[in-house]
Design a protein around this motif. Structure first.
Motif, PDB file in Angstrom:
ATOM      1  N   LEU A 146      36.313  56.017  19.400  1.00 14.09           N
ATOM      2  CA  LEU A 146      36.168  54.750  20.122  1.00 14.09           C
ATOM      3  C   LEU A 146      37.442  53.915  20.012  1.00 14.09           C
ATOM      4  O   LEU A 146      37.862  53.266  20.962  1.00 14.09           O
ATOM      5  CB  LEU A 146      34.990  53.950  19.561  1.00 14.09           C
ATOM      6  CG  LEU A 146      33.608  54.225  20.131  1.00 14.09           C
ATOM      7  CD1 LEU A 146      32.584  53.320  19.459  1.00 14.09           C
ATOM      8  CD2 LEU A 146      33.571  54.027  21.634  1.00 14.09           C
ATOM      9  N   ASN A 147      38.048  53.928  18.828  1.00 16.05           N
ATOM     10  CA  ASN A 147      39.279  53.181  18.616  1.00 16.05           C
ATOM     11  C   ASN A 147      40.412  53.733  19.482  1.00 16.05           C
ATOM     12  O   ASN A 147      41.211  52.979  20.034  1.00 16.05           O
ATOM     13  CB  ASN A 147      39.681  53.227  17.143  1.00 16.05           C
ATOM     14  CG  ASN A 147      40.856  52.330  16.835  1.00 16.05           C
ATOM     15  OD1 ASN A 147      40.810  51.139  17.073  1.00 16.05           O
ATOM     16  ND2 ASN A 147      41.920  52.900  16.305  1.00 16.05           N
ATOM     17  N   GLU A 175      46.518  44.232  32.409  1.00 13.88           N
ATOM     18  CA  GLU A 175      46.737  42.816  32.142  1.00 13.88           C
ATOM     19  C   GLU A 175      45.589  41.968  32.682  1.00 13.88           C
ATOM     20  O   GLU A 175      45.577  40.754  32.515  1.00 13.88           O
ATOM     21  CB  GLU A 175      48.068  42.370  32.752  1.00 13.88           C
ATOM     22  CG  GLU A 175      49.269  43.044  32.109  1.00 13.88           C
ATOM     23  CD  GLU A 175      50.587  42.603  32.718  1.00 13.88           C
ATOM     24  OE1 GLU A 175      50.545  41.722  33.608  1.00 13.88           O
ATOM     25  OE2 GLU A 175      51.630  43.138  32.309  1.00 13.88           O
ATOM     26  N   ASP A 176      44.642  42.620  33.332  1.00 15.30           N
ATOM     27  CA  ASP A 176      43.494  41.940  33.926  1.00 15.30           C
ATOM     28  C   ASP A 176      42.279  42.198  33.037  1.00 15.30           C
ATOM     29  O   ASP A 176      41.870  43.347  32.851  1.00 15.30           O
ATOM     30  CB  ASP A 176      43.264  42.487  35.343  1.00 15.30           C
ATOM     31  CG  ASP A 176      42.131  41.768  36.067  1.00 15.30           C
ATOM     32  OD1 ASP A 176      41.102  41.490  35.425  1.00 15.30           O
ATOM     33  OD2 ASP A 176      42.264  41.511  37.276  1.00 15.30           O
ATOM     34  N   SER A 177      41.676  41.133  32.480  1.00 13.84           N
ATOM     35  CA  SER A 177      40.564  41.312  31.539  1.00 13.84           C
ATOM     36  C   SER A 177      39.347  41.947  32.206  1.00 13.84           C
ATOM     37  O   SER A 177      38.641  42.758  31.584  1.00 13.84           O
ATOM     38  CB  SER A 177      40.180  39.967  30.919  1.00 13.84           C
ATOM     39  OG  SER A 177      39.677  39.080  31.902  1.00 13.84           O
ATOM     40  N   ILE A 178      39.089  41.598  33.466  1.00 13.61           N
ATOM     41  CA  ILE A 178      37.939  42.171  34.180  1.00 13.61           C
ATOM     42  C   ILE A 178      38.131  43.667  34.365  1.00 13.61           C
ATOM     43  O   ILE A 178      37.227  44.467  34.111  1.00 13.61           O
ATOM     44  CB  ILE A 178      37.730  41.472  35.550  1.00 13.61           C
ATOM     45  CG1 ILE A 178      37.345  40.007  35.321  1.00 13.61           C
ATOM     46  CG2 ILE A 178      36.652  42.187  36.361  1.00 13.61           C
ATOM     47  CD1 ILE A 178      37.242  39.190  36.590  1.00 13.61           C
ATOM     48  N   ARG A 179      39.313  44.048  34.806  1.00 12.31           N
ATOM     49  CA  ARG A 179      39.606  45.479  34.992  1.00 12.31           C
ATOM     50  C   ARG A 179      39.586  46.232  33.654  1.00 12.31           C
ATOM     51  O   ARG A 179      39.087  47.353  33.579  1.00 12.31           O
ATOM     52  CB  ARG A 179      40.964  45.653  35.681  1.00 12.31           C
ATOM     53  CG  ARG A 179      41.375  47.109  35.862  1.00 12.31           C
ATOM     54  CD  ARG A 179      42.493  47.253  36.862  1.00 12.31           C
ATOM     55  NE  ARG A 179      43.041  48.605  36.859  1.00 12.31           N
ATOM     56  CZ  ARG A 179      42.441  49.679  37.358  1.00 12.31           C
ATOM     57  NH1 ARG A 179      41.233  49.527  37.927  1.00 12.31           N
ATOM     58  NH2 ARG A 179      42.986  50.856  37.314  1.00 12.31           N
ATOM     59  N   ALA A 180      40.093  45.585  32.613  1.00 14.92           N
ATOM     60  CA  ALA A 180      40.080  46.219  31.293  1.00 14.92           C
ATOM     61  C   ALA A 180      38.660  46.491  30.819  1.00 14.92           C
ATOM     62  O   ALA A 180      38.354  47.552  30.275  1.00 14.92           O
ATOM     63  CB  ALA A 180      40.810  45.334  30.291  1.00 14.92           C
ATOM     64  N   ARG A 181      37.742  45.540  31.046  1.00 12.50           N
ATOM     65  CA  ARG A 181      36.341  45.739  30.683  1.00 12.50           C
ATOM     66  C   ARG A 181      35.735  46.898  31.476  1.00 12.50           C
ATOM     67  O   ARG A 181      34.973  47.711  30.930  1.00 12.50           O
ATOM     68  CB  ARG A 181      35.531  44.460  30.943  1.00 12.50           C
ATOM     69  CG  ARG A 181      35.843  43.310  30.007  1.00 12.50           C
ATOM     70  CD  ARG A 181      35.090  42.046  30.436  1.00 12.50           C
ATOM     71  NE  ARG A 181      35.534  40.858  29.728  1.00 12.50           N
ATOM     72  CZ  ARG A 181      34.991  40.411  28.607  1.00 12.50           C
ATOM     73  NH1 ARG A 181      33.998  41.086  28.047  1.00 12.50           N
ATOM     74  NH2 ARG A 181      35.431  39.319  28.019  1.00 12.50           N
ATOM     75  N   GLN A 182      36.067  46.978  32.768  1.00 11.20           N
ATOM     76  CA  GLN A 182      35.540  48.048  33.610  1.00 11.20           C
ATOM     77  C   GLN A 182      36.048  49.406  33.134  1.00 11.20           C
ATOM     78  O   GLN A 182      35.303  50.386  33.084  1.00 11.20           O
ATOM     79  CB  GLN A 182      35.940  47.812  35.076  1.00 11.20           C
ATOM     80  CG  GLN A 182      35.236  46.630  35.723  1.00 11.20           C
ATOM     81  CD  GLN A 182      35.796  46.298  37.091  1.00 11.20           C
ATOM     82  OE1 GLN A 182      36.915  46.685  37.443  1.00 11.20           O
ATOM     83  NE2 GLN A 182      35.021  45.550  37.873  1.00 11.20           N
ATOM     84  N   MET A 183      37.324  49.449  32.782  1.00 11.48           N
ATOM     85  CA  MET A 183      37.932  50.701  32.294  1.00 11.48           C
ATOM     86  C   MET A 183      37.276  51.150  30.998  1.00 11.48           C
ATOM     87  O   MET A 183      37.036  52.331  30.787  1.00 11.48           O
ATOM     88  CB  MET A 183      39.428  50.528  32.118  1.00 11.48           C
ATOM     89  CG  MET A 183      40.192  50.362  33.427  1.00 11.48           C
ATOM     90  SD  MET A 183      41.906  49.901  33.188  1.00 11.48           S
ATOM     91  CE  MET A 183      42.566  51.393  32.439  1.00 11.48           C
ATOM     92  N   LEU A 184      37.008  50.184  30.113  1.00 13.18           N
ATOM     93  CA  LEU A 184      36.377  50.519  28.838  1.00 13.18           C
ATOM     94  C   LEU A 184      35.000  51.129  29.046  1.00 13.18           C
ATOM     95  O   LEU A 184      34.653  52.150  28.449  1.00 13.18           O
ATOM     96  CB  LEU A 184      36.267  49.270  27.966  1.00 13.18           C
ATOM     97  CG  LEU A 184      35.538  49.446  26.624  1.00 13.18           C
ATOM     98  CD1 LEU A 184      36.296  50.397  25.724  1.00 13.18           C
ATOM     99  CD2 LEU A 184      35.351  48.101  25.936  1.00 13.18           C
ATOM    100  N   LYS A 185      34.209  50.505  29.940  1.00 12.42           N
ATOM    101  CA  LYS A 185      32.850  51.003  30.190  1.00 12.42           C
ATOM    102  C   LYS A 185      32.856  52.359  30.875  1.00 12.42           C
ATOM    103  O   LYS A 185      31.995  53.196  30.619  1.00 12.42           O
ATOM    104  CB  LYS A 185      32.085  49.986  31.025  1.00 12.42           C
ATOM    105  CG  LYS A 185      31.735  48.716  30.253  1.00 12.42           C
ATOM    106  CD  LYS A 185      31.025  47.693  31.125  1.00 12.42           C
ATOM    107  CE  LYS A 185      30.720  46.431  30.321  1.00 12.42           C
ATOM    108  NZ  LYS A 185      30.052  45.396  31.143  1.00 12.42           N
ATOM    109  N   SER A 186      33.832  52.590  31.745  1.00 16.02           N
ATOM    110  CA  SER A 186      33.889  53.889  32.443  1.00 16.02           C
ATOM    111  C   SER A 186      34.393  54.980  31.514  1.00 16.02           C
ATOM    112  O   SER A 186      34.081  56.148  31.707  1.00 16.02           O
ATOM    113  CB  SER A 186      34.794  53.795  33.673  1.00 16.02           C
ATOM    114  OG  SER A 186      36.132  53.532  33.292  1.00 16.02           O
TER     115      SER A 186
END
Length: 201
Positions: free
Chosen positions: A180-181, A190-201
């Motif tokens: 996970l790390n 640099e976009d927090s919304i996109r970063a969250r989406q990438m993490l979940k995918s």
């Protein structure tokens, strides 16, 4: 095969021997009662061709329990190896029972010093203070990146306690937690919304 087995040694005054069950076919365990879950796992997976460096991570508790508990680990591993005949070399990494940054840095350096290049790593994080798994994960990450090592298993002995005694003991593999790390380290945005989406995918 060359393997590095890293085990957190308990500081408990009285240790409990348990039979560990498994629901994971990749984590076979013997029916032997053991203190350290990795012992039951190694009894089913070691071969006579294996060369093992068993590294004991020891926090020096004020009561000196670590000494008898480390000796118990050695006895347990030697007992499971009687029938197998693998080559086993024991090493001890001792640090103070302290949460100071200098102690964590010392521990990280000592663990890395004991990990040989191009070995397969098996760790048992069942016991020990909370800092040990965090420092150990950092050491394994270093070994993977720079020493060409492979993280094989990160073993944890789960238990339900009843009247202070462990029951319903089960062996688990924490490798998914370790990775996970790595997932968060690979995300670039640099976009927090996109970063969250990438993490979940």
């Amino acid at each position: 095969m060359r393997k590095t087995v890293i085990c957190n040694i308990t500081m408990k005054e009285k240790t409990d021997k348990c039979k560990y069950r498994t629901t994971d076919l990749s984590l076979p365990v013997s029916a032997r009662e053991v203190v350290y879950p990795v012992s039951a796992f190694l009894e089913k997976t070691l071969t006579k061709d294996d060369e093992i460096k068993a590294v004991m991570l020891v926090k020096k508790d004020p009561n000196g329990n670590y000494q008898k508990n480390a000796a118990e680990f050695v006895e347990e591993i030697l007992a499971i190896n009687e029938r197998i005949g693998a080559k086993i070399d024991f090493k001890t990494v001792e640090t103070s029972f302290s949460e100071e940054q200098t102690v964590h840095e010392e521990l990280l350096g000592k663990i890395v010093d004991e990990i040989d290049d191009k070995t397969h790593i098996i760790a048992d994080i069942t016991y020990g203070p909370k800092d040990l798994p965090i420092v150990l994960f950092s050491a394994m990450n270093f070994a993977e990146k720079f020493l060409e090592c492979e993280i094989e298993n990160i073993i944890y002995g789960q238990a339900v306690f009843k009247d202070g005694k462990p029951t319903d003991t089960k062996i688990c593999d924490m490798v998914p937690l370790y990775y996970l790390n790595s997932v968060t380290n690979t995300i670039r945005s640099e976009d927090s919304i996109r970063a969250r989406q990438m993490l979940k995918s």
